[in-house]
Design a protein around this motif. Structure first.
Motif, PDB file in Angstrom:
ATOM      1  N   LEU A  64      25.175 -58.484 -29.476  1.00  0.00           N
ATOM      2  CA  LEU A  64      23.818 -58.910 -29.808  1.00  0.00           C
ATOM      3  C   LEU A  64      23.378 -60.048 -28.887  1.00  0.00           C
ATOM      4  N   GLU A  65      24.283 -60.966 -28.604  1.00  0.00           N
ATOM      5  CA  GLU A  65      23.966 -62.060 -27.689  1.00  0.00           C
ATOM      6  C   GLU A  65      23.619 -61.526 -26.301  1.00  0.00           C
ATOM      7  N   GLU A  66      24.330 -60.495 -25.845  1.00  0.00           N
ATOM      8  CA  GLU A  66      24.039 -59.873 -24.547  1.00  0.00           C
ATOM      9  C   GLU A  66      22.637 -59.267 -24.541  1.00  0.00           C
ATOM     10  N   LEU A  67      22.281 -58.582 -25.629  1.00  0.00           N
ATOM     11  CA  LEU A  67      20.956 -57.975 -25.730  1.00  0.00           C
ATOM     12  C   LEU A  67      19.865 -59.046 -25.697  1.00  0.00           C
ATOM     13  N   LEU A  68      20.071 -60.102 -26.448  1.00  0.00           N
ATOM     14  CA  LEU A  68      19.092 -61.190 -26.479  1.00  0.00           C
ATOM     15  C   LEU A  68      18.952 -61.851 -25.113  1.00  0.00           C
ATOM     16  N   GLU A  69      20.055 -61.966 -24.390  1.00  0.00           N
ATOM     17  CA  GLU A  69      20.008 -62.550 -23.040  1.00  0.00           C
ATOM     18  C   GLU A  69      19.215 -61.653 -22.092  1.00  0.00           C
ATOM     19  N   LYS A  70      19.386 -60.336 -22.223  1.00  0.00           N
ATOM     20  CA  LYS A  70      18.625 -59.400 -21.390  1.00  0.00           C
ATOM     21  C   LYS A  70      17.128 -59.538 -21.650  1.00  0.00           C
ATOM     22  N   VAL A  71      16.756 -59.667 -22.918  1.00  0.00           N
ATOM     23  CA  VAL A  71      15.346 -59.840 -23.272  1.00  0.00           C
ATOM     24  C   VAL A  71      14.818 -61.156 -22.701  1.00  0.00           C
ATOM     25  N   LYS A  72      15.623 -62.173 -22.803  1.00  0.00           N
ATOM     26  CA  LYS A  72      15.224 -63.481 -22.273  1.00  0.00           C
ATOM     27  C   LYS A  72      15.039 -63.424 -20.758  1.00  0.00           C
ATOM     28  N   GLU A  73      15.961 -62.768 -20.056  1.00  0.00           N
ATOM     29  CA  GLU A  73      15.862 -62.645 -18.601  1.00  0.00           C
ATOM     30  C   GLU A  73      14.629 -61.850 -18.178  1.00  0.00           C
ATOM     31  N   ALA A  74      14.231 -60.891 -19.013  1.00  0.00           N
ATOM     32  CA  ALA A  74      13.055 -60.066 -18.707  1.00  0.00           C
ATOM     33  C   ALA A  74      11.754 -60.741 -19.151  1.00  0.00           C
ATOM     34  N   SER A  75      11.862 -61.947 -19.672  1.00  0.00           N
ATOM     35  CA  SER A  75      10.712 -62.702 -20.186  1.00  0.00           C
ATOM     36  C   SER A  75      10.065 -62.045 -21.395  1.00  0.00           C
ATOM     37  N   GLY A  76      10.822 -61.221 -22.094  1.00  0.00           N
ATOM     38  CA  GLY A  76      10.323 -60.625 -23.327  1.00  0.00           C
ATOM     39  C   GLY A  76      10.775 -59.203 -23.486  1.00  0.00           C
ATOM     40  N   GLY A  77      10.639 -58.710 -24.690  1.00  0.00           N
ATOM     41  CA  GLY A  77      11.006 -57.332 -24.925  1.00  0.00           C
ATOM     42  C   GLY A  77      11.149 -57.024 -26.394  1.00  0.00           C
ATOM     43  N   VAL A  78      11.595 -55.809 -26.636  1.00  0.00           N
ATOM     44  CA  VAL A  78      11.791 -55.302 -27.986  1.00  0.00           C
ATOM     45  C   VAL A  78      13.215 -54.802 -28.097  1.00  0.00           C
ATOM     46  N   ILE A  79      13.879 -55.180 -29.166  1.00  0.00           N
ATOM     47  CA  ILE A  79      15.191 -54.620 -29.474  1.00  0.00           C
ATOM     48  C   ILE A  79      14.988 -53.703 -30.671  1.00  0.00           C
ATOM     49  N   PHE A  80      15.183 -52.419 -30.451  1.00  0.00           N
ATOM     50  CA  PHE A  80      15.034 -51.432 -31.510  1.00  0.00           C
ATOM     51  C   PHE A  80      16.414 -51.125 -32.059  1.00  0.00           C
ATOM     52  N   ILE A  81      16.619 -51.392 -33.348  1.00  0.00           N
ATOM     53  CA  ILE A  81      17.910 -51.130 -33.997  1.00  0.00           C
ATOM     54  C   ILE A  81      17.757 -49.888 -34.862  1.00  0.00           C
ATOM     55  N   ASP A  82      18.306 -48.787 -34.372  1.00  0.00           N
ATOM     56  CA  ASP A  82      18.240 -47.526 -35.111  1.00  0.00           C
ATOM     57  C   ASP A  82      19.254 -47.567 -36.251  1.00  0.00           C
ATOM     58  N   GLU A  83      18.848 -47.051 -37.398  1.00  0.00           N
ATOM     59  CA  GLU A  83      19.693 -47.031 -38.594  1.00  0.00           C
ATOM     60  C   GLU A  83      20.091 -48.450 -39.013  1.00  0.00           C
ATOM     61  N   ALA A  84      19.151 -49.384 -38.917  1.00  0.00           N
ATOM     62  CA  ALA A  84      19.433 -50.800 -39.201  1.00  0.00           C
ATOM     63  C   ALA A  84      19.924 -51.027 -40.624  1.00  0.00           C
ATOM     64  N   TYR A  85      19.585 -50.149 -41.545  1.00  0.00           N
ATOM     65  CA  TYR A  85      20.034 -50.298 -42.925  1.00  0.00           C
ATOM     66  C   TYR A  85      21.555 -50.366 -43.016  1.00  0.00           C
ATOM     67  N   GLN A  86      22.257 -49.830 -42.021  1.00  0.00           N
ATOM     68  CA  GLN A  86      23.718 -49.859 -42.016  1.00  0.00           C
ATOM     69  C   GLN A  86      24.276 -51.268 -41.846  1.00  0.00           C
ATOM     70  N   LEU A  87      23.432 -52.200 -41.445  1.00  0.00           N
ATOM     71  CA  LEU A  87      23.896 -53.584 -41.264  1.00  0.00           C
ATOM     72  C   LEU A  87      23.936 -54.368 -42.573  1.00  0.00           C
ATOM     73  N   VAL A  88      23.347 -53.806 -43.621  1.00  0.00           N
ATOM     74  CA  VAL A  88      23.282 -54.482 -44.908  1.00  0.00           C
ATOM     75  C   VAL A  88      24.374 -53.951 -45.804  1.00  0.00           C
ATOM     76  N   THR A  89      25.082 -54.858 -46.457  1.00  0.00           N
ATOM     77  CA  THR A  89      26.114 -54.432 -47.393  1.00  0.00           C
ATOM     78  C   THR A  89      25.513 -54.302 -48.781  1.00  0.00           C
ATOM     79  N   ASP A  90      25.902 -53.271 -49.491  1.00  0.00           N
ATOM     80  CA  ASP A  90      25.424 -53.068 -50.864  1.00  0.00           C
ATOM     81  C   ASP A  90      26.139 -54.055 -51.774  1.00  0.00           C
ATOM     82  N   LYS A  91      25.386 -54.552 -52.732  1.00  0.00           N
ATOM     83  CA  LYS A  91      26.000 -55.494 -53.691  1.00  0.00           C
ATOM     84  C   LYS A  91      26.051 -54.885 -55.056  1.00  0.00           C
TER      85      LYS A  91
END
Length: 91
Positions: A64-91
């Motif tokens: 994630l840090e690498e992706l953010l650095e790429k966006v920063k180097e490009a002076s902006g951008g969009v990070i699209f996280i497909d299936e982002a719901y998988q990052l959340v743990t069910d409680k």
């Protein structure tokens, strides 16, 4: 971007697309990033990075840090996280 443009409202361009598989969420997300470029919210030359939630989980925070650095180097951008719901743990 909001810091560089001195625009606190720029952070409000974050969006989440929800829906059943095959309903065009990924396509709309790509169009949305182009739309932000056309509005000059994102600078010309900004980038769109596609990543899956599984790859973020497997590669860890350093990826994630690498992706953010790429966006920063490009002076902006969009990070699209497909299936982002998988990052959340069910409680």
């Amino acid at each position: 971007i909001s810091q560089r443009q001195n625009d606190a409202a720029a952070s409000s361009y974050n969006v989440r697309f929800e829906g059943n598989p095959g309903t065009g969420k990924t396509t709309i997300a790509r169009h949305y990033s182009k739309f932000l470029q056309q509005l000059t919210v994102l600078p010309e030359g900004s980038i769109l990075l596609d990543v899956t939630a599984a790859s973020l989980k497997n590669k860890g925070i350093s990826h994630l840090e690498e992706l953010l650095e790429k966006v920063k180097e490009a002076s902006g951008g969009v990070i699209f996280i497909d299936e982002a719901y998988q990052l959340v743990t069910d409680k």
